[in-house]
Write a protein that holds these residues in place. Structure first.
Motif, mmCIF file in Angstrom:
data_model
loop_
_atom_site.group_PDB
_atom_site.id
_atom_site.type_symbol
_atom_site.label_atom_id
_atom_site.label_comp_id
_atom_site.label_asym_id
_atom_site.label_seq_id
_atom_site.Cartn_x
_atom_site.Cartn_y
_atom_site.Cartn_z
ATOM 1 N N VAL A 206 0.376 -0.967 -0.139
ATOM 2 C CA VAL A 206 0.045 0.148 0.414
ATOM 3 C C VAL A 206 0.763 1.573 0.190
ATOM 4 C CG1 VAL A 206 -2.335 0.829 1.099
ATOM 5 C CG2 VAL A 206 -1.428 -0.902 1.249
ATOM 6 N N HIS B 134 -3.726 8.066 -0.423
ATOM 7 C CA HIS B 134 -4.259 8.069 -2.262
ATOM 8 C C HIS B 134 -5.475 9.527 -2.005
ATOM 9 C CE1 HIS B 134 -7.256 6.605 0.575
ATOM 10 N NE2 HIS B 134 -8.592 6.516 -0.548
ATOM 11 N N LYS C 79 -11.150 12.782 -4.639
ATOM 12 C CA LYS C 79 -11.747 13.877 -5.406
ATOM 13 C C LYS C 79 -12.655 14.463 -4.905
ATOM 14 C CE LYS C 79 -13.783 15.463 -9.635
ATOM 15 N NZ LYS C 79 -13.588 16.838 -9.779
ATOM 16 N N LYS D 245 -7.854 15.999 -2.627
ATOM 17 C CA LYS D 245 -7.510 16.026 -1.639
ATOM 18 C C LYS D 245 -6.730 14.649 -1.411
ATOM 19 C CE LYS D 245 -11.305 14.276 0.739
ATOM 20 N NZ LYS D 245 -12.614 15.586 1.489
ATOM 21 N N LYS E 235 -5.482 11.406 0.632
ATOM 22 C CA LYS E 235 -6.126 10.594 2.171
ATOM 23 C C LYS E 235 -5.095 10.131 2.146
ATOM 24 C CE LYS E 235 -10.871 10.296 2.214
ATOM 25 N NZ LYS E 235 -11.517 9.815 2.008
ATOM 26 N N LEU F 84 -5.095 3.272 5.511
ATOM 27 C CA LEU F 84 -5.502 2.879 6.993
ATOM 28 C C LEU F 84 -5.116 3.984 7.726
ATOM 29 C CD1 LEU F 84 -2.539 0.066 5.555
ATOM 30 C CD2 LEU F 84 -5.077 -0.271 5.880
#
Lengths: 512, 370
Positions: free
Chosen positions: B14, B18, B21, B358, B360, B363
């Motif tokens: 991972v 990520h 929108k 944005k 993020k 986890l």
């Protein structure tokens, strides 16, 4: 038994901005089992499966494959876990053959060995009973053949868990039967299959278990053999609803729109409409059935003044003056200026019927903005119309000033149909007006169409779900490859009869 | 063991974040992001300045500000430059809103300027000023509109590519102007442009450029109203958003394209008129000075909103003037000021990404996962 679980999701949550697409969804699918994920449009079925196939990443929750926890962060991960998804929109290269598409993107360290691959593909198609011509180019294929290519492609890549997103949406009844047969074969050889759908009877004929989603939330899982349509609907919608469409007997009908022998060609020079004739009567719903892309769009666009005709006439009988007018080769503006109140709900809602980036009020104006002599826009009337439609059709929107692209499919359609009906039309044409809509919205649309019919409007309804066509329409015109292959009575015809008519013309063409 | 496994999974599979929108951002948050972007841009520029030269970056920024607003004359200069750039930006906006890629503003401006100059030279002595100026305006509008209509006509008739066509029209305009300046230069053939004495715009309240600024201010307001509240402006939006929808509701797309391009060209013509009659009082082949292209950026940056365009054109002019002042004061190569301008614009445009999306962190719920 627990050893058999191929894929398990636990408490998956995914949000987009403020919108909760999935909330605490859990499901299990075992090897050798078909699981349906049932839910209305917008209930988060596709989002959930996109997380399994690595397109989205969940905010919370766990996934297990073969009992081991795993993290799927990209389609490549999904591929490594032998998960294959067949999307609603096919991802194939048009100019390549079936075989080339299937092996496309394959990484083989031993080098590229086409004959060997073709052998392997043939093994797969024979094993599960697919009918596929491997040398045929994609652009020559029907939708059903393309879908077969997609399925064989994921199998070729070794997928053990197959996810199909609305696989029957574009198929004829006969093709659907075929698809279900191969899916059952795959199940019997130990694959885990998930199909996303909103069609109840498919769920009941095909799957072993059903997981129902409602507005992004998990509504439960039931064994197919222990349930029925009514129970599933209730789970999906959250309340009991009747699934019967009211159909009144047409009264005082007269010929409103007479289409006489129209033909037209597309840009490539192939005939898309060939000698089409029919009559649409006032106070009646005329259904148009056919495989997608058989000329339905061209037919409606020709009537609406958006396409050029090579031959034929479109006669409109004006109910006020009693005069006959030929609408052929008139622009939409000219048609309106002639006093013909023609409403058209096109298939492409956001690309044609509405402007996605504009708010609801501005979209209301599309039909009426020219009214009045002022050079400035009058936003008052459209604003009250917008508010009226929002209230009457129960459109879910933050305000009348929200861009329509932010609304869900059902709400977008309510806006479009609402606007078209607001002009009190004499002819109402609707192309696939319930495509992508949830049950409640679909029934709202059916009721609106019926209401218009009872008001004496000539309604033309292009549909894809034959069950609905048979319940809603008074007469059904079947179109195949741009030709009328039959006009049947909506009350007495059967699905099989229409299914045969749908494919009739294309076969005749082949013989010619 | 499970913990280690989890850890392995995270580190192996991972990425730490990520992109998602954003649904809709509150306006003040958007502005905070923009301001942060400018601050970071200034920091980066400062670092580069120190690395490449031994100039104190803080001092450099003050020099920059000083070079733009240091004296009243400079302020007026900046305002006048902003006005012209804004005028051209307003001109290209309706075309761009219609998704008609008019990159021919440069040529349309020059042609408008040429029309003005010709009136000033040939009719200057014969006509009283008010009539002369009216004629100058009309001719610049007509010629500017004509210059834009040619590619628009071919687009509607033969579906030719408007990007290439408008670009080519620029070269024709530049050559035409070059020919005329050479013909009319003083002494003839020397290439020194003639100062045009007749038909100069009047000086208001002792400020040479005030009238330019006022005219552009009026155009800004009109354009804003035109795009937002008029039926024609609505048609432009519909055609731009979806030509299919436009045809569906019976808009005559060809007519809208021609009309909009005529407006676009006409305002470019006015810009040319303002440059020749209100500012330079002469015409050269580089009178437009690339502003026909800069205007496209101004318009996009402001998302085609005429009011925001006031700010974006001011920003661009400020950067240009300030940067040239830096090279002048510190005797730096002019490419250094280009670097500074480039970095700042890069960050400002980059800020739009963070406004729409944005990032993020994945986890966040590590503990829950065990």
């Amino acid at each position: 038994m627990e050893q058999n679980i191929a894929l398990e999701l636990k408490n998956i949550t995914k949000t987009f901005g403020n919108v909760i697409a999935n909330k605490n969804v859990s499901l299990k699918v075992r090897k050798g089992e078909i699981l349906s994920i049932l839910g209305e449009n917008g209930s988060g079925k596709t989002t959930l499966m996109n997380m399994v196939s690595g397109i989205y990443y969940p905010d919370h929750g766990q996934m297990f494959i073969d009992g081991k926890e795993c993290i799927i962060a990209s389609p490549k991960d999904a591929f490594n876990y032998k998960i294959g998804m067949i999307h609603q929109h096919f991802k194939l290269v048009d100019v390549f053959s079936a075989a080339e598409n299937i092996v496309l993107g394959l990484k083989d360290e031993k080098g590229f060995d086409m004959p060997n691959y073709i052998e392997k593909i043939k093994e797969i198609t024979e094993k599960y009973g697919f009918e596929l011509d491997l040398q045929k180019k994609i652009y020559e294929m029907s939708v059903s053949e393309k879908q077969t290519v997609e399925i064989v492609k994921v199998l070729f890549r070794g997928a053990d868990i197959l996810i199909l997103d609305e696989p029957t949406a574009v198929l004829t009844p006969q093709e659907t039967v075929k698809l279900f047969k191969v899916l059952k074969n795959m199940r019997d050889s130990g694959k885990a299959i998930i199909i996303i759908t909103h069609k109840l009877h498919e769920v009941l004929t095909l799957s072993d278990y059903v997981t129902v989603l409602r507005k992004g939330e998990y509504a439960g899982t039931v064994k197919t053999s222990e349930t029925n349509e009514a129970e599933l609907t209730e789970m999906m919608v959250g309340k009991k609803i009747s699934l019967n469409i009211h159909r009144s007997v047409p009264e005082n009908t007269c010929d409103r729109l007479v289409v006489q022998k129209i033909s037209c060609m597309n840009r490539e020079g192939t005939k898309v409409l060939d000698d089409v004739s029919f009559t649409a009567k006032s106070g009646e719903i005329l259904g148009i059935a056919g495989i997608a892309g058989s000329g339905q769009r061209e037919l409606l666009e020709a009537i609406a003044g958006l396409g050029h005709l090579d031959e034929g006439k479109i006669i409109y009988n004006d109910p006020k003056s009693g005069k006959e007018e030929n609408l052929r080769d008139k622009t939409p503006l000219q048609i309106r200026q002639m006093g013909v109140r023609l409403a058209f709900v096109p298939e492409d809602r956001l690309g044609m019927g509405l402007v996605g980036n504009m708010d609801i009020v501005d979209n209301m104006m599309l039909r009426s903005y020219k009214k009045g002599k002022s050079v400035f826009l009058q936003r008052k009337a459209p604003k009250s119309l917008a508010e009226e439609i929002i209230e009457r059709l129960e459109v879910v929107t933050p305000s009348a000033n929200t861009p329509v692209r932010r609304l869900s499919g059902g709400n977008v359609q309510k806006i479009l149909v609402g606007r078209e009906i607001a002009s009190s039309p004499t002819v109402l044409m609707a192309a696939y007006p319930v495509r992508g809509l949830d049950i409640n919205s679909s029934y709202t649309i059916y009721n609106l169409l019926n209401e218009q019919k009872e008001k004496g409007v000539a309604v033309i309804f292009v549909g894809e779900d034959l069950d609905v066509l048979l319940e809603l329409c008074d007469r059904i015109l079947v179109i195949g490859s741009g030709r009328v292959t039959g006009i049947v009575d909506g009350r007495s015809a059967t699905k099989e009869e229409i299914g045969l008519l749908m494919t009739k013309s294309s076969e005749q063409h082949d013989e010619e | 063991m499970k913990k280690i496994n989890n850890f392995l999974h995270q580190s192996l599979y991972v990425s730490p974040f990520h992109i998602a929108k954003r649904d809709n951002i509150v306006w003040w948050k958007a502005w905070i992001i923009r301001i942060i972007a400018v601050l970071i841009a200034l920091l980066v520029c400062g670092t580069i300045t120190i690395a490449l030269t031994d100039i104190n970056p803080v001092k450099m920024y003050f020099t920059m500000i000083d070079g733009v607003v240091g004296t009243p004359r400079l302020v007026w200069n900046m305002l006048q430059n902003t006005a012209i750039l804004l005028c051209i930006s307003l001109a290209v906006t309706p075309a761009f809103k219609m998704r008609f890629w008019n990159i021919g503003a440069e040529g349309q401006v020059l042609i408008g300027g040429l029309a003005t100059a010709i009136c000033m030279i040939f009719l200057g002595e014969k006509l009283p000023a008010p009539i002369l100026i009216t004629l100058m305006i009309i001719s610049s509008i007509v010629l500017g509109a004509f210059w834009a209509l040619v590619p628009a006509y071919f687009k509607t008739k033969f579906n030719s590519n408007e990007t290439l066509f408008t670009l080519m029209m620029n070269y024709i305009a530049i050559q035409l102007v070059a020919y005329f300046t050479l013909e009319m230069s003083v002494p003839k053939g020397s290439g020194t442009p003639r100062v045009l004495e007749y038909g100069q715009l009047p000086v208001l309240f002792g400020q040479k450029y005030l009238i330019n600024i006022l005219i552009v201010a009026v155009i800004t307001v009109i354009m804003h109203i035109y795009l937002k509240y008029s039926k024609q402006g609505y048609e432009i939006s519909v055609v731009g958003e979806s030509e299919k929808t436009a045809r569906y509701i019976g808009i005559n797309v060809k007519k809208v394209v021609l009309r909009t391009m005529a407006i676009s060209g006409a305002i470019c013509g006015i810009a040319g008129f303002l440059i020749v009659a209100g500012t330079d009082h002469s015409l050269k082949s580089d009178s437009a000075g690339g502003r026909g292209f800069t205007a496209i950026m101004v318009s996009w940056l402001a998302k085609f909103n005429p009011v925001f365009m006031v700010l974006t054109s001011l920003l661009i002019v400020f950067l240009e003037k300030g940067a040239s002042k830096i090279s002048e004061v510190y005797r730096l190569n002019s490419s250094f000021s280009d670097i500074i301008t480039g970095i700042i614009i890069f960050f400002i445009i980059g800020a739009e990404f963070f406004i729409n999306y944005k990032i993020k962190v994945n986890l966040k719920d590590k503990e829950e996962r065990v």
